[in-house]
Write a protein that holds these residues in place. Sequence first.
Motif, PDB file in Angstrom:
ATOM      1  N   THR A   1      -5.617   1.944   5.319  1.00  0.00           N
ATOM      2  CA  THR A   1      -5.808   0.830   4.385  1.00  0.00           C
ATOM      3  C   THR A   1      -5.033  -0.403   4.848  1.00  0.00           C
TER       4      THR A   1
ATOM      5  N   PRO B   1       1.236   5.568  -1.063  1.00  0.00           N
ATOM      6  CA  PRO B   1       0.596   6.788  -1.543  1.00  0.00           C
ATOM      7  C   PRO B   1       1.095   7.120  -2.940  1.00  0.00           C
TER       8      PRO B   1
ATOM      9  N   VAL C   1       0.862  -1.176   0.000  1.00  0.00           N
ATOM     10  CA  VAL C   1       0.000   0.000   0.000  1.00  0.00           C
ATOM     11  C   VAL C   1       0.902   1.230   0.000  1.00  0.00           C
TER      12      VAL C   1
ATOM     13  N   THR D   1      -2.861   4.972  -2.562  1.00  0.00           N
ATOM     14  CA  THR D   1      -3.682   5.873  -1.757  1.00  0.00           C
ATOM     15  C   THR D   1      -3.309   7.314  -2.070  1.00  0.00           C
ATOM     16  N   THR D   2      -4.115   8.236  -1.573  1.00  0.00           N
ATOM     17  CA  THR D   2      -3.860   9.651  -1.831  1.00  0.00           C
ATOM     18  C   THR D   2      -2.999  10.298  -0.745  1.00  0.00           C
TER      19      THR D   2
ATOM     20  N   TYR E   1     -10.873  -5.123  -0.434  1.00  0.00           N
ATOM     21  CA  TYR E   1     -10.351  -4.324  -1.535  1.00  0.00           C
ATOM     22  C   TYR E   1     -10.235  -5.177  -2.780  1.00  0.00           C
TER      23      TYR E   1
ATOM     24  N   GLU F   1      -4.258   7.772   4.692  1.00  0.00           N
ATOM     25  CA  GLU F   1      -5.070   6.753   4.024  1.00  0.00           C
ATOM     26  C   GLU F   1      -4.283   5.447   3.898  1.00  0.00           C
ATOM     27  N   ARG F   2      -2.986   5.548   3.669  1.00  0.00           N
ATOM     28  CA  ARG F   2      -2.136   4.360   3.573  1.00  0.00           C
ATOM     29  C   ARG F   2      -2.201   3.548   4.866  1.00  0.00           C
TER      30      ARG F   2
END
Length: 189
Positions: A95, A67, A65, A86-87, A189, A91-92
């Motif tokens: 997730t 960004p 995962v 991810t953004t 996911y 968020e990483r």
Amino acid sequence: MESKGIVIYGASSCDIEPRYMEWARATGRAIARSGFTLVSGGGRGGLMAAAIDGAKEAGGRTVGVLPDFMMKRGWNHRGLDSTLITTSMHERKKTMADLSCGAIALPGGVGTLDELFEIITWRQLGLYEGNVVIANAYGFYDMLLAHLKHTDSERFMRAHGLWTVAETPEEAVRAVSADLTIYDIGDKY
């Protein structure tokens, strides 16, 4: 077949002693041999890469995962089975936690400590139910563990049950996987 993930946190630096790399590689192998998917930050260097390589050597599945800014810089491990983008760093971390049913913190710097303390905080608040293991490879975390014991004894926290300490890769995987809930990563996911 159901798939379950163990997230590992660890140094991305390659400028560390080889014994730590082998410890991480052995952790990746142990995760794969236990039937778990290895979930990580997906980096191409350091302990993250060593754990991914170990899991792959043992026939395991790996999910990274990262960004989008890390992907643009080419910091991703090319051998991952699956890469999620991810953004943001926040968020990483979310997730990686969502994909996991347990977490192992290998030796690392401030990024690893950030991930470790966040997952312990989430566990304390009931936001994360997985086991958390501090992998004390070669005594790397001795001083941190002493500080956490001090923090607990001064009643700034109640540490009981928030984490386990492991001295070997196999012990780390046994501790993190004890009584874990099984779910399919594909459902998330």
